[in-house]
Design a protein around this motif. Sequence first.
Motif, PDB file in Angstrom:
ATOM      1  N   GLN A 196       0.810  -1.215   0.000  1.00 32.73           N
ATOM      2  CA  GLN A 196       0.000   0.000   0.000  1.00 32.73           C
ATOM      3  C   GLN A 196       0.846   1.270   0.000  1.00 32.73           C
ATOM      4  OE1 GLN A 196      -3.215  -0.019   2.784  1.00 32.73           O
ATOM      5  NE2 GLN A 196      -3.806   2.096   2.407  1.00 32.73           N
ATOM      6  N   GLU A 197       1.941   1.277   0.763  1.00 29.60           N
ATOM      7  CA  GLU A 197       2.745   2.499   0.837  1.00 29.60           C
ATOM      8  C   GLU A 197       3.407   2.813  -0.514  1.00 29.60           C
ATOM      9  OE1 GLU A 197       5.192  -0.880   2.792  1.00 29.60           O
ATOM     10  OE2 GLU A 197       3.108  -0.179   2.704  1.00 29.60           O
ATOM     11  N   ASP A 198       3.803   1.765  -1.253  1.00 32.64           N
ATOM     12  CA  ASP A 198       4.400   2.000  -2.567  1.00 32.64           C
ATOM     13  C   ASP A 198       3.345   2.348  -3.613  1.00 32.64           C
ATOM     14  OD1 ASP A 198       7.074   1.659  -1.853  1.00 32.64           O
ATOM     15  OD2 ASP A 198       6.916  -0.511  -1.978  1.00 32.64           O
ATOM     16  N   THR A 199       2.145   1.820  -3.445  1.00 33.68           N
ATOM     17  CA  THR A 199       1.038   2.238  -4.312  1.00 33.68           C
ATOM     18  C   THR A 199       0.794   3.735  -4.137  1.00 33.68           C
ATOM     19  OG1 THR A 199      -0.051   0.079  -4.326  1.00 33.68           O
ATOM     20  CG2 THR A 199      -1.444   1.999  -4.724  1.00 33.68           C
ATOM     21  N   LYS A 200       0.798   4.186  -2.908  1.00 34.25           N
ATOM     22  CA  LYS A 200       0.606   5.613  -2.630  1.00 34.25           C
ATOM     23  C   LYS A 200       1.714   6.437  -3.272  1.00 34.25           C
ATOM     24  CE  LYS A 200      -0.273   8.727   1.296  1.00 34.25           C
ATOM     25  NZ  LYS A 200       0.779   9.730   1.104  1.00 34.25           N
ATOM     26  N   ALA A 201       2.967   5.978  -3.143  1.00 28.28           N
ATOM     27  CA  ALA A 201       4.093   6.702  -3.736  1.00 28.28           C
ATOM     28  C   ALA A 201       3.978   6.737  -5.257  1.00 28.28           C
ATOM     29  CB  ALA A 201       5.405   6.041  -3.316  1.00 28.28           C
ATOM     30  N   GLN A 202       3.556   5.627  -5.864  1.00 31.52           N
ATOM     31  CA  GLN A 202       3.397   5.582  -7.315  1.00 31.52           C
ATOM     32  C   GLN A 202       2.333   6.564  -7.779  1.00 31.52           C
ATOM     33  OE1 GLN A 202       1.829   1.930  -8.926  1.00 31.52           O
ATOM     34  NE2 GLN A 202       1.732   2.766 -10.995  1.00 31.52           N
ATOM     35  N   VAL A 203       1.173   6.552  -7.140  1.00 31.45           N
ATOM     36  CA  VAL A 203       0.079   7.438  -7.547  1.00 31.45           C
ATOM     37  C   VAL A 203       0.496   8.896  -7.390  1.00 31.45           C
ATOM     38  CG1 VAL A 203      -2.251   8.208  -6.949  1.00 31.45           C
ATOM     39  CG2 VAL A 203      -1.728   5.757  -7.056  1.00 31.45           C
ATOM     40  N   GLU A 204       1.144   9.214  -6.296  1.00 27.53           N
ATOM     41  CA  GLU A 204       1.536  10.606  -6.048  1.00 27.53           C
ATOM     42  C   GLU A 204       2.587  11.091  -7.029  1.00 27.53           C
ATOM     43  OE1 GLU A 204       2.673  10.549  -1.960  1.00 27.53           O
ATOM     44  OE2 GLU A 204       0.612  10.831  -1.235  1.00 27.53           O
ATOM     45  N   SER A 205       3.447  10.199  -7.510  1.00 29.44           N
ATOM     46  CA  SER A 205       4.508  10.629  -8.420  1.00 29.44           C
ATOM     47  C   SER A 205       4.065  10.615  -9.880  1.00 29.44           C
ATOM     48  CB  SER A 205       5.746   9.733  -8.256  1.00 29.44           C
ATOM     49  OG  SER A 205       5.468   8.417  -8.695  1.00 29.44           O
ATOM     50  N   GLN A 206       3.080   9.765 -10.238  1.00 30.53           N
ATOM     51  CA  GLN A 206       2.732   9.580 -11.641  1.00 30.53           C
ATOM     52  C   GLN A 206       1.424  10.241 -12.059  1.00 30.53           C
ATOM     53  OE1 GLN A 206       2.822   5.412 -12.663  1.00 30.53           O
ATOM     54  NE2 GLN A 206       4.892   5.111 -11.889  1.00 30.53           N
ATOM     55  N   VAL A 207       0.504  10.471 -11.142  1.00 27.68           N
ATOM     56  CA  VAL A 207      -0.828  10.974 -11.500  1.00 27.68           C
ATOM     57  C   VAL A 207      -1.025  12.354 -10.885  1.00 27.68           C
ATOM     58  CG1 VAL A 207      -3.304  10.513 -11.486  1.00 27.68           C
ATOM     59  CG2 VAL A 207      -1.678   8.603 -11.529  1.00 27.68           C
ATOM     60  N   GLN A 208      -1.172  13.357 -11.734  1.00 29.07           N
ATOM     61  CA  GLN A 208      -1.278  14.728 -11.238  1.00 29.07           C
ATOM     62  C   GLN A 208      -2.572  14.982 -10.477  1.00 29.07           C
ATOM     63  OE1 GLN A 208      -0.648  17.511 -14.420  1.00 29.07           O
ATOM     64  NE2 GLN A 208       1.577  17.247 -14.384  1.00 29.07           N
ATOM     65  N   ASN A 209      -3.689  14.555 -11.035  1.00 32.54           N
ATOM     66  CA  ASN A 209      -4.982  14.795 -10.400  1.00 32.54           C
ATOM     67  C   ASN A 209      -5.755  13.483 -10.296  1.00 32.54           C
ATOM     68  OD1 ASN A 209      -4.883  17.808 -10.258  1.00 32.54           O
ATOM     69  ND2 ASN A 209      -4.764  17.597 -12.486  1.00 32.54           N
ATOM     70  N   PRO A 210      -5.386  12.647  -9.328  1.00 36.14           N
ATOM     71  CA  PRO A 210      -6.057  11.347  -9.210  1.00 36.14           C
ATOM     72  C   PRO A 210      -7.550  11.504  -8.934  1.00 36.14           C
ATOM     73  CG  PRO A 210      -4.664  11.782  -7.295  1.00 36.14           C
ATOM     74  CD  PRO A 210      -4.348  12.835  -8.300  1.00 36.14           C
ATOM     75  N   ARG A 211      -8.337  10.620  -9.560  1.00 34.51           N
ATOM     76  CA  ARG A 211      -9.792  10.670  -9.394  1.00 34.51           C
ATOM     77  C   ARG A 211     -10.229  10.174  -8.029  1.00 34.51           C
ATOM     78  NH1 ARG A 211     -12.666  11.183 -14.156  1.00 34.51           N
ATOM     79  NH2 ARG A 211     -11.395  12.311 -15.668  1.00 34.51           N
ATOM     80  N   ILE A 212      -9.456   9.264  -7.450  1.00 36.23           N
ATOM     81  CA  ILE A 212      -9.762   8.756  -6.120  1.00 36.23           C
ATOM     82  C   ILE A 212      -8.465   8.716  -5.315  1.00 36.23           C
ATOM     83  CG2 ILE A 212     -11.760   7.413  -6.864  1.00 36.23           C
ATOM     84  CD1 ILE A 212     -10.078   4.934  -6.925  1.00 36.23           C
ATOM     85  N   THR A 213      -8.564   8.499  -4.027  1.00 35.01           N
ATOM     86  CA  THR A 213      -7.389   8.529  -3.166  1.00 35.01           C
ATOM     87  C   THR A 213      -6.519   7.292  -3.383  1.00 35.01           C
ATOM     88  OG1 THR A 213      -8.431   7.327  -1.335  1.00 35.01           O
ATOM     89  CG2 THR A 213      -8.766   9.738  -1.426  1.00 35.01           C
ATOM     90  N   PRO A 214      -5.229   7.383  -3.066  1.00 37.68           N
ATOM     91  CA  PRO A 214      -4.357   6.213  -3.182  1.00 37.68           C
ATOM     92  C   PRO A 214      -4.859   5.029  -2.362  1.00 37.68           C
ATOM     93  CG  PRO A 214      -3.036   8.190  -2.933  1.00 37.68           C
ATOM     94  CD  PRO A 214      -4.464   8.602  -2.717  1.00 37.68           C
ATOM     95  N   GLU A 215      -5.464   5.310  -1.217  1.00 35.30           N
ATOM     96  CA  GLU A 215      -5.997   4.227  -0.388  1.00 35.30           C
ATOM     97  C   GLU A 215      -7.134   3.503  -1.103  1.00 35.30           C
ATOM     98  OE1 GLU A 215      -3.662   6.942   1.835  1.00 35.30           O
ATOM     99  OE2 GLU A 215      -5.477   7.356   0.639  1.00 35.30           O
ATOM    100  N   GLU A 216      -8.002   4.263  -1.757  1.00 34.46           N
ATOM    101  CA  GLU A 216      -9.100   3.660  -2.515  1.00 34.46           C
ATOM    102  C   GLU A 216      -8.569   2.904  -3.733  1.00 34.46           C
ATOM    103  OE1 GLU A 216     -12.841   6.677  -1.820  1.00 34.46           O
ATOM    104  OE2 GLU A 216     -11.134   7.405  -3.014  1.00 34.46           O
ATOM    105  N   VAL A 217      -7.527   3.452  -4.362  1.00 35.19           N
ATOM    106  CA  VAL A 217      -6.905   2.771  -5.496  1.00 35.19           C
ATOM    107  C   VAL A 217      -6.409   1.399  -5.069  1.00 35.19           C
ATOM    108  CG1 VAL A 217      -4.919   2.771  -7.058  1.00 35.19           C
ATOM    109  CG2 VAL A 217      -6.258   4.862  -6.737  1.00 35.19           C
ATOM    110  N   TYR A 218      -5.710   1.355  -3.950  1.00 36.30           N
ATOM    111  CA  TYR A 218      -5.129   0.097  -3.478  1.00 36.30           C
ATOM    112  C   TYR A 218      -6.201  -0.931  -3.155  1.00 36.30           C
ATOM    113  CZ  TYR A 218      -2.336  -3.214  -0.820  1.00 36.30           C
ATOM    114  OH  TYR A 218      -1.721  -4.359  -0.378  1.00 36.30           O
TER     115      TYR A 218
END
Length: 386
Positions: A196-218
């Motif tokens: 989960q922590e690396d999923t969060k890091a990936q989303v934050e570095s690659q997606v400028q305006n994520p539609r949902i939170t990294p937690e929801e993505v995971y």
Amino acid sequence: MNNNIVSIPQYAPAYFVNRGEEIKLVRGKVEELRAGRPVEKRAITFTGERGTGKTWLLAHLKTSLSDLTEVIALSLDLKAYKDRDPTSAVAQIIRQVNCAAGGSDEELGIELPEMSRKLVGRLKGVLSTKVLVLLLDHVHESDWNLLSMLEDYLLGPLIAMPRVLIVMTGRGWLYPWKTPELRLKAEFVDLKPLPQEDTKAQVESQVQNPRITPEEVYQLSDGNPLANYLIASLGVPEGLNKIIEGLIEPVPPERRQKVREYLEALCVLRAFDEERIPTMLAVYYGDDTYRNWTYAQAREVRQELIRWALARWDPKQGGYVIDKTIRKLVEEYLKTARPEKWQALQKAASELYQRWAREFPRTGKRWKEEAQYHRSFLEQASFATT
């Protein structure tokens, strides 16, 4: 703007997360070879479903090895040779290896046996002071005629040389190499989804305006890197739909839609077989004639899913199981995009297992547990709508 259009980012070191153990494994072997120490296992294959980051791992390995002197690191994607004649493809690959080692095209000749022999002759001198690391992407998805010739004229001769390391990626059925160093003495590493922590890091570095939170993505992706990106970029259900399309891309276009329908029909089941397939297809298609399917007809569905590495036998489940990542993504898509269909499939599965519990008392406990598993989803759905 069409929200379904999204570009998959190209590899960049700043976007790369995780895979420290895999990089340590490869670099460790390279360091041993540079020091002149023998390394027994000099072939590594990283396996994993589409979207687990195999291509990015090879790209990052090349970046990681660039700071090491006396190392020749060559990266090749065999997907580029998908529609090429195997003989010309192998000839071109041999030339690329030769050029990476400081040679020229003219010195090799034109026939594969001669090209292979001259390359090995040159490399004996070059590798007295250097290490060759060959990074091959999309190996096991490639045509087996190509792989057979590649083994005979390049990989087999290379892996016999003590200062060569071959790193490959693949998915699905692994090619049965003849050379012991590529098969019996090789290492096979299954790439796991990101935590989960690396999923969060990936989303934050690659997606400028994520539609949902990294937690929801995971919660939806289970950490599959490609799913992480698409779900964060497109949201639900569009991102789920896009990643499913990507996961079944190896299926021939004329069969792709039917295979997807099979996955959707079976995704609620923890295991399936030829006896369960007709019931689920009947509910999915709203057509009771599927209930009269023969064993042979149901087996064709099962075999097709296995053929494309979308399902496998699981002795613990006592049946065939859809790949964990694919099953979760398909079920999440069905639950959000077609909730009525998802509930109908859950209901059908629960009723089927309840009937089996009555008809087969010796295994009744198992089927009661399966029935309760599906009822629990129906109860949750009912509670959510009240």
